[in-house]
Design a protein around this motif. Structure first.
Motif, PDB file in Angstrom:
ATOM      1  N   GLN A  79       0.831  -1.204   0.000  1.00 43.75           N
ATOM      2  CA  GLN A  79       0.000   0.000   0.000  1.00 43.75           C
ATOM      3  C   GLN A  79       0.868   1.259   0.000  1.00 43.75           C
ATOM      4  OE1 GLN A  79      -2.695   0.271   3.321  1.00 43.75           O
ATOM      5  NE2 GLN A  79      -3.854   1.950   2.436  1.00 43.75           N
ATOM      6  N   GLU A  80       1.893   1.268   0.849  1.00 49.46           N
ATOM      7  CA  GLU A  80       2.779   2.441   0.939  1.00 49.46           C
ATOM      8  C   GLU A  80       3.522   2.683  -0.364  1.00 49.46           C
ATOM      9  OE1 GLU A  80       3.845   2.188   5.733  1.00 49.46           O
ATOM     10  OE2 GLU A  80       5.233   1.382   4.241  1.00 49.46           O
ATOM     11  N   GLN A  81       3.918   1.597  -1.033  1.00 51.41           N
ATOM     12  CA  GLN A  81       4.671   1.724  -2.281  1.00 51.41           C
ATOM     13  C   GLN A  81       3.765   1.860  -3.514  1.00 51.41           C
ATOM     14  OE1 GLN A  81       8.171   1.733  -2.621  1.00 51.41           O
ATOM     15  NE2 GLN A  81       8.111   2.003  -0.404  1.00 51.41           N
ATOM     16  N   ASP A  82       2.451   1.833  -3.297  1.00 56.46           N
ATOM     17  CA  ASP A  82       1.476   1.920  -4.385  1.00 56.46           C
ATOM     18  C   ASP A  82       1.765   0.885  -5.474  1.00 56.46           C
ATOM     19  OD1 ASP A  82      -0.711   2.842  -5.844  1.00 56.46           O
ATOM     20  OD2 ASP A  82       0.477   4.354  -6.921  1.00 56.46           O
ATOM     21  N   ILE A  83       1.977  -0.361  -5.050  1.00 55.27           N
ATOM     22  CA  ILE A  83       2.297  -1.431  -5.994  1.00 55.27           C
ATOM     23  C   ILE A  83       1.161  -1.651  -6.985  1.00 55.27           C
ATOM     24  CG2 ILE A  83       2.876  -3.879  -6.229  1.00 55.27           C
ATOM     25  CD1 ILE A  83       5.093  -2.207  -4.954  1.00 55.27           C
ATOM     26  N   GLU A  84      -0.079  -1.581  -6.497  1.00 59.92           N
ATOM     27  CA  GLU A  84      -1.221  -1.811  -7.387  1.00 59.92           C
ATOM     28  C   GLU A  84      -1.343  -0.728  -8.447  1.00 59.92           C
ATOM     29  OE1 GLU A  84      -4.859  -2.586  -5.380  1.00 59.92           O
ATOM     30  OE2 GLU A  84      -4.110  -4.370  -4.352  1.00 59.92           O
ATOM     31  N   GLY A  85      -0.849   0.479  -8.138  1.00 61.35           N
ATOM     32  CA  GLY A  85      -0.885   1.551  -9.115  1.00 61.35           C
ATOM     33  C   GLY A  85       0.233   1.451 -10.139  1.00 61.35           C
TER      34      GLY A  85
END
Length: 458
Positions: free
Chosen positions: A405-411
């Motif tokens: 979530q912090e690294q915005d992996i899904e984005g």
């Protein structure tokens, strides 16, 4: 003698003595909660007295000398090629940590033919790679002036070596030749290695005029000690000691005894970085030099000069150095983040593991061998191994989900397939619950099995 006893007292100054000279503001600007805490860290060598912004000039002057490490820190080179040598406080790494890593030099000599010089200059840059965020290369070039060379020949060789863009060490005992050579390279802050009992007065003037570090040698330890004392008396403490003796045994003895005298006995006259020249004690024997590079990396060579350092020598040597000069209280780790391998893009499968350096290199190496595009996602696990970090709660389903979530992996990545280490397969259900939409795939227990696993998966 009295000088040794006085120096030893300075080294052993207590936190209470330091605290008495602090402003006692408890301002926390140094990063410590109280002045007492700061004083204790300074006494232990963990902090520098100059980190207190409110210390009086008088107290700073007194304590800077008293709390200085028994071995002086000497800087050589300039710009991105500036390196710190020395500054050590312990004989053995496990006692605390080593401070300034050993630097390596390849030697050139005026006795070499033009063809030999050109071949060596072309060979030196070949070793240049990164390992755990650290550049591994030959940092220095040692340019030696043999007894038959004149100023013109030596200066010409120095100019050629300067073209590599590496920090130079000039091995020259003739003050006039050294002076001429320094005119073409002094801006790079080389080391002038050539002072001895017979020429130290002239050499110290040459080194001072050029603003460079001066190397000191002698027939034995007593002569080296006397020469260093005389140079200090002339106001020069910007020194390194060439500990190279007549053979390997004498060189090893010199390196160990000089370091022991500085660290354990508090003899600041011997408290300088050292140079070991393998060309003098193992000339032409590259296999022996390879072994001695490792020996003197472990036993107190601040700079080690060899005739040749290729990949065969560098890979184990630089690995040894990196392990030796990391803080034993801080695990070796890589930067957390996404590492695309084999041309991976946003549609490539993801594989996650911890930031422990050994794990990263084993896993990334096997993944690259598989040839399958994969996004290797390195979690922040405090530099711990897979099972250790899992047991400590730093590689749990919650921490992995939070990191994504912090690294915005899904984005960043469209693929929703995530491969996790086989040793933490127990987390599969929890991860699927905390990361909806992701398919969690269990990898093998061992990295060596990843090549077949990835090829079958693809």
């Amino acid at each position: 003698n009295r000088k040794k006893q006085e120096d030893k007292k300075q080294i052993d100054i207590s936190g209470i003595q330091i605290f008495k000279m602090t402003p006692k503001k408890n301002c926390k600007e140094c990063g410590c909660p109280t002045c007492m805490a700061f004083s204790m860290k300074v006494a232990q060598g963990a902090m520098d007295i100059s980190q207190c912004p409110h210390m009086s000039e008088d107290a700073l002057a007194q304590l800077s000398e008293a709390t200085a490490p028994p071995m002086k820190t000497v800087k050589i080179g300039a710009g991105e090629n500036e390196f710190s040598l020395g500054g050590e406080t312990v004989l053995f790494r496990h006692e605390k940590t080593y401070v300034s890593k050993t630097r390596y030099a390849v030697s050139l000599c005026t006795c070499m033919s033009d063809e030999e010089v050109e071949a060596k200059l072309a060979e030196i840059p070949h070793v240049d790679y990164d390992r755990i965020g650290e550049r591994m290369h030959v940092e220095l070039v040692y340019v030696n002036c043999d007894e038959n060379a004149d100023a013109a020949k030596f200066t010409a060789l120095v100019e050629k070596a300067k073209g590599l863009g590496r920090t130079l060490i000039l091995g020259c005992t003739d003050p006039e030749i050294a002076k001429a050579a320094l005119e073409v390279c002094k801006d790079g802050k080389p080391v002038l290695n050539g002072a001895n009992a017979s020429n130290y007065e002239a050499m110290v003037e040459v080194a001072k005029a050029a603003g460079v570090v001066l190397g000191v040698s002698g027939a034995d330890l007593s002569e080296i000690h006397d020469t260093v004392e005389k140079l200090e008396g002339l106001g020069n403490k910007n020194l390194v000691i060439d500990v190279t003796g007549a053979d390997v045994k004498e060189t090893f003895k010199n390196a160990v005894q000089i370091r022991k005298a500085a660290i354990k006995d508090g003899d600041r006259t011997f408290g300088y970085p050292s140079i070991v020249n393998l060309h003098k004690i193992a000339a032409g024997d590259l296999h022996k030099q390879a072994a001695l590079l490792s020996l003197f990396t472990m036993k107190y060579g601040s700079v080690i000069v060899a005739e040749h350092i290729g990949y065969a020598e560098a890979l184990p040597l630089y690995g040894l150095r990196q392990n030796l000069f990391t803080d034993p209280q801080k695990p070796m780790k890589v930067e957390p983040g996404v590492y695309p391998l084999n041309g991976a893009d946003e549609n490539s499968v993801c594989l996650t593991t911890v930031d422990f350096a050994l794990t990263y290199f084993l896993v990334s190496g096997e993944l690259e061998r598989s040839g399958v595009p994969v996004n290797l996602i390195i979690n922040d696990a405090g530099g711990l191994s897979v099972l250790t970090s899992w047991a400590a709660g730093k590689f749990s389903s919650s921490s992995i989900a939070k990191f994504f979530q912090e690294q915005d992996i899904e984005g960043k990545i469209k693929s929703r397939k995530l491969i996790i280490p086989g040793k933490v397969a127990v987390q599969k259900g929890e991860l699927e619950a905390k990361m909806p939409g992701w398919e969690i795939i269990i990898a093998p227990n061992e990295a060596v099995q990843l090549v077949k696993f990835m090829k079958d998966f693809a």
